[in-house]
Write a protein that holds these residues in place. Structure first.
Motif, PDB file in Angstrom:
ATOM      1  N   ARG A 181       0.841  -1.250   0.067  1.00 12.19           N
ATOM      2  CA  ARG A 181      -0.101   0.158   0.010  1.00 12.19           C
ATOM      3  C   ARG A 181       0.853   1.175  -0.188  1.00 12.19           C
ATOM      4  NH1 ARG A 181      -4.843  -1.258   4.222  1.00 12.19           N
ATOM      5  NH2 ARG A 181      -5.807  -2.743   3.172  1.00 12.19           N
ATOM      6  N   LEU A 182       1.976   1.219   0.819  1.00 10.91           N
ATOM      7  CA  LEU A 182       2.866   2.476   1.068  1.00 10.91           C
ATOM      8  C   LEU A 182       3.484   2.735  -0.283  1.00 10.91           C
ATOM      9  CD1 LEU A 182       3.898   2.202   4.610  1.00 10.91           C
ATOM     10  CD2 LEU A 182       1.970   3.809   3.790  1.00 10.91           C
ATOM     11  N   SER A 183       3.852   1.623  -1.113  1.00 13.16           N
ATOM     12  CA  SER A 183       4.798   1.822  -2.314  1.00 13.16           C
ATOM     13  C   SER A 183       3.970   2.600  -3.157  1.00 13.16           C
ATOM     14  CB  SER A 183       5.444   0.551  -2.588  1.00 13.16           C
ATOM     15  OG  SER A 183       4.432  -0.326  -3.023  1.00 13.16           O
ATOM     16  N   GLY A 184       2.681   2.297  -3.296  1.00 17.19           N
ATOM     17  CA  GLY A 184       1.849   3.054  -4.677  1.00 17.19           C
ATOM     18  C   GLY A 184       1.295   4.128  -3.937  1.00 17.19           C
ATOM     19  N   ARG A 185       1.461   4.804  -2.779  1.00 15.86           N
ATOM     20  CA  ARG A 185       0.690   5.906  -2.354  1.00 15.86           C
ATOM     21  C   ARG A 185       0.742   7.235  -2.994  1.00 15.86           C
ATOM     22  NH1 ARG A 185      -0.118   6.953   3.841  1.00 15.86           N
ATOM     23  NH2 ARG A 185       1.992   6.907   3.923  1.00 15.86           N
ATOM     24  N   PHE A 186      -0.184   7.937  -3.055  1.00 17.30           N
ATOM     25  CA  PHE A 186      -0.049   9.536  -3.649  1.00 17.30           C
ATOM     26  C   PHE A 186      -0.950  10.194  -2.667  1.00 17.30           C
ATOM     27  CE2 PHE A 186       0.690   7.150  -7.627  1.00 17.30           C
ATOM     28  CZ  PHE A 186       1.995   7.522  -7.639  1.00 17.30           C
ATOM     29  N   THR A 187      -0.393  11.368  -2.223  1.00 18.32           N
ATOM     30  CA  THR A 187      -1.404  12.479  -1.506  1.00 18.32           C
ATOM     31  C   THR A 187      -1.390  13.706  -2.295  1.00 18.32           C
ATOM     32  OG1 THR A 187       0.609  12.765  -0.131  1.00 18.32           O
ATOM     33  CG2 THR A 187      -0.996  11.098   0.728  1.00 18.32           C
ATOM     34  N   CYS A 188      -2.528  14.486  -1.817  1.00 15.52           N
ATOM     35  CA  CYS A 188      -2.608  15.767  -2.098  1.00 15.52           C
ATOM     36  C   CYS A 188      -1.801  16.547  -1.111  1.00 15.52           C
ATOM     37  CB  CYS A 188      -4.007  16.248  -2.362  1.00 15.52           C
ATOM     38  SG  CYS A 188      -4.242  18.112  -2.529  1.00 15.52           S
ATOM     39  N   PRO A 189      -1.072  17.374  -1.424  1.00 12.79           N
ATOM     40  CA  PRO A 189      -0.174  18.276  -0.453  1.00 12.79           C
ATOM     41  C   PRO A 189      -1.126  19.372   0.082  1.00 12.79           C
ATOM     42  CG  PRO A 189       0.402  18.881  -2.616  1.00 12.79           C
ATOM     43  CD  PRO A 189      -0.616  17.834  -2.806  1.00 12.79           C
ATOM     44  N   LYS A 190      -2.184  19.774  -0.734  1.00  8.33           N
ATOM     45  CA  LYS A 190      -3.122  20.862  -0.081  1.00  8.33           C
ATOM     46  C   LYS A 190      -4.311  20.374   0.729  1.00  8.33           C
ATOM     47  CE  LYS A 190      -4.919  24.276  -3.158  1.00  8.33           C
ATOM     48  NZ  LYS A 190      -5.592  24.627  -4.624  1.00  8.33           N
ATOM     49  N   CYS A 191      -4.926  19.373   0.342  1.00  7.29           N
ATOM     50  CA  CYS A 191      -6.120  18.895   1.020  1.00  7.29           C
ATOM     51  C   CYS A 191      -5.778  17.519   1.701  1.00  7.29           C
ATOM     52  CB  CYS A 191      -7.380  18.805   0.257  1.00  7.29           C
ATOM     53  SG  CYS A 191      -7.187  17.421  -0.785  1.00  7.29           S
ATOM     54  N   SER A 192      -4.799  16.865   1.497  1.00  4.49           N
ATOM     55  CA  SER A 192      -4.370  15.604   2.173  1.00  4.49           C
ATOM     56  C   SER A 192      -5.171  14.461   1.761  1.00  4.49           C
ATOM     57  CB  SER A 192      -4.418  15.678   3.721  1.00  4.49           C
ATOM     58  OG  SER A 192      -3.664  16.711   4.169  1.00  4.49           O
ATOM     59  N   SER A 193      -5.778  14.349   0.723  1.00  2.00           N
ATOM     60  CA  SER A 193      -6.673  13.447   0.016  1.00  2.00           C
ATOM     61  C   SER A 193      -5.602  12.171  -0.279  1.00  2.00           C
ATOM     62  CB  SER A 193      -7.384  13.657  -1.347  1.00  2.00           C
ATOM     63  OG  SER A 193      -8.550  14.558  -0.751  1.00  2.00           O
ATOM     64  N   ILE A 194      -5.866  10.962  -0.108  1.00  6.13           N
ATOM     65  CA  ILE A 194      -4.974   9.867  -0.303  1.00  6.13           C
ATOM     66  C   ILE A 194      -5.581   8.934  -1.701  1.00  6.13           C
ATOM     67  CG2 ILE A 194      -4.313   7.815   0.828  1.00  6.13           C
ATOM     68  CD1 ILE A 194      -5.287   9.261   3.393  1.00  6.13           C
ATOM     69  N   TYR A 195      -4.617   8.515  -2.451  1.00  2.00           N
ATOM     70  CA  TYR A 195      -4.692   7.656  -3.654  1.00  2.00           C
ATOM     71  C   TYR A 195      -3.770   6.671  -3.488  1.00  2.00           C
ATOM     72  CZ  TYR A 195      -7.181  12.177  -4.900  1.00  2.00           C
ATOM     73  OH  TYR A 195      -7.971  13.122  -5.142  1.00  2.00           O
ATOM     74  N   HIS A 196      -3.839   5.751  -4.543  1.00  2.00           N
ATOM     75  CA  HIS A 196      -3.170   4.732  -4.667  1.00  2.00           C
ATOM     76  C   HIS A 196      -2.982   4.203  -6.239  1.00  2.00           C
ATOM     77  CE1 HIS A 196      -1.535   0.523  -4.481  1.00  2.00           C
ATOM     78  NE2 HIS A 196      -0.924   0.906  -3.463  1.00  2.00           N
ATOM     79  N   SER A 197      -1.816   4.102  -6.525  1.00  2.71           N
ATOM     80  CA  SER A 197      -1.425   3.551  -8.090  1.00  2.71           C
ATOM     81  C   SER A 197      -2.214   2.702  -8.572  1.00  2.71           C
ATOM     82  CB  SER A 197      -0.059   3.532  -8.476  1.00  2.71           C
ATOM     83  OG  SER A 197       0.500   2.230  -7.435  1.00  2.71           O
ATOM     84  N   THR A 198      -2.666   1.811  -7.887  1.00  6.63           N
ATOM     85  CA  THR A 198      -3.497   0.633  -8.343  1.00  6.63           C
ATOM     86  C   THR A 198      -4.899   0.730  -7.905  1.00  6.63           C
ATOM     87  OG1 THR A 198      -2.759  -0.929  -7.033  1.00  6.63           O
ATOM     88  CG2 THR A 198      -1.762  -0.956  -9.206  1.00  6.63           C
ATOM     89  N   THR A 199      -5.170   0.828  -6.710  1.00  8.05           N
ATOM     90  CA  THR A 199      -6.518   0.513  -5.781  1.00  8.05           C
ATOM     91  C   THR A 199      -7.377   1.960  -5.960  1.00  8.05           C
ATOM     92  OG1 THR A 199      -5.566   1.053  -3.546  1.00  8.05           O
ATOM     93  CG2 THR A 199      -5.694  -1.210  -4.487  1.00  8.05           C
ATOM     94  N   ARG A 200      -6.649   3.064  -5.956  1.00  7.37           N
ATOM     95  CA  ARG A 200      -7.587   4.248  -5.947  1.00  7.37           C
ATOM     96  C   ARG A 200      -6.772   5.390  -6.721  1.00  7.37           C
ATOM     97  NH1 ARG A 200      -9.622   9.303  -2.163  1.00  7.37           N
ATOM     98  NH2 ARG A 200     -11.020   9.525  -3.818  1.00  7.37           N
ATOM     99  N   LEU A 201      -7.054   5.529  -8.016  1.00  4.66           N
ATOM    100  CA  LEU A 201      -6.435   6.178  -8.955  1.00  4.66           C
ATOM    101  C   LEU A 201      -7.469   7.603  -8.955  1.00  4.66           C
ATOM    102  CD1 LEU A 201      -5.760   3.718 -11.846  1.00  4.66           C
ATOM    103  CD2 LEU A 201      -4.152   5.221 -10.715  1.00  4.66           C
ATOM    104  N   PRO A 202      -6.842   8.778  -9.175  1.00  5.95           N
ATOM    105  CA  PRO A 202      -7.325   9.841  -9.402  1.00  5.95           C
ATOM    106  C   PRO A 202      -8.151   9.878 -10.499  1.00  5.95           C
ATOM    107  CG  PRO A 202      -5.149  10.531  -9.757  1.00  5.95           C
ATOM    108  CD  PRO A 202      -5.356   9.028  -9.256  1.00  5.95           C
TER     109      PRO A 202
END
Ligand code: AP5
Length: 215
Positions: free
Chosen positions: A123-144
């Protein structure tokens, strides 16, 4: 409700907290998010926390206790709050107990998300976050919706420096040594709710709601 989310790095505390606070209308008090903002803004707090956070170590108890003391005094926390990433050591839990006692409050429930190490690392190796609102994404399980841009505010998503593999190892070690003992602390108070954190975000959310008696 006065809630705590407990769990190792990558367990899904932030993901589940963001969903639950919307449902309950209470603030999410995330020491990690507050510290990351302070680092980005270069405040005195940020300067003290930066190198420790980047190396995957916990920052001193006094710093985070001060953050939470201030956050609990805000009117927005008067009717409940969700602590995400605090407390993280037994002294922090004791400080929180004292802060709440002074305000005539107590912790209603501690949700401990349980996830095996290999899932945390993935999970941590694929995480991306928004620096403005702290929304959390993932490269396979939660794509923007748009590549590497936050769905909420369009900001460019970033990887956290402490998600590099060597820092993740250090964070997992810190968790085992300093934070895992808190399950004993909250088991004794009868507030601990163990929740299986493996499965889709929606499945875990349903388990969290059940554990809290929310339908
Ligand atoms: P902090 O920001 O609190 O980090 P953490 O506890 O290590 O937790 P994470 O944010 O890494 O993980 P999470 O459980 O929130 O998982 P997430 O939902 O993002 O702290 C960072 C640093 O700040 C610390 O190392 C320390 O230096 C300092 N600090 C903070 N508080 C402190 C304190 N109290 N005392 C001292 N120092 C402190 O999910 C992870 C990924 O998985 C995401 O990509 C997400 O999309 C994905 N995901 C989530 N759920 C699922 C699911 N069910 N299925 C598939 N993917 C999922």
């Amino acid at each position: 409700m006065n809630l705590i989310f407990l769990g190792p790095p990558g367990a899904g505390k932030g993901t589940q907290a963001q969903r639950l606070v919307q449902r309950l209308g209470i603030p999410q008090l995330s020491t990690g998010d507050i510290l990351r903002k302070a680092v980005a803004q270069g405040t005195e707090l940020g300067k003290q926390a930066k190198s420790l956070m980047e190396s995957g170590k916990l920052v001193p108890d006094a710093l985070v206790n001060g953050i939470i003391e201030g956050a609990l005094a805000e009117p927005s926390a008067a009717n409940g709050f969700l602590l995400d990433g605090f407390p993280r050591t037994v002294p922090q839990a004791e400080a929180l107990d004292a802060m709440l006692r002074r305000r005539g409050k107590r912790v209603d429930a501690v949700v401990a998300l349980e996830v095996p190490t290999e899932v945390l690392v993935s999970r941590l190796s694929g995480r991306f976050t928004c620096p403005k609102c702290s929304s959390i994404y993932h490269s396979t399980t939660r794509l923007p919706k748009a590549d590497r841009l936050c769905d909420n505010d369009g900001a460019a998503l970033v990887s956290r420096p402490d998600d590099a593999p060597d820092r993740v190892r250090q964070r997992l070690l810190e968790y085992e040594q300093k934070t895992a003992p808190l399950t004993g602390h909250y088991n004794r108070t009868g507030s601990l709710r163990r929740v299986d954190g493996v499965g889709s975000v929606e499945e875990v959310e349903q388990r969290v709601l059940r554990a809290l008696g929310i339908s």
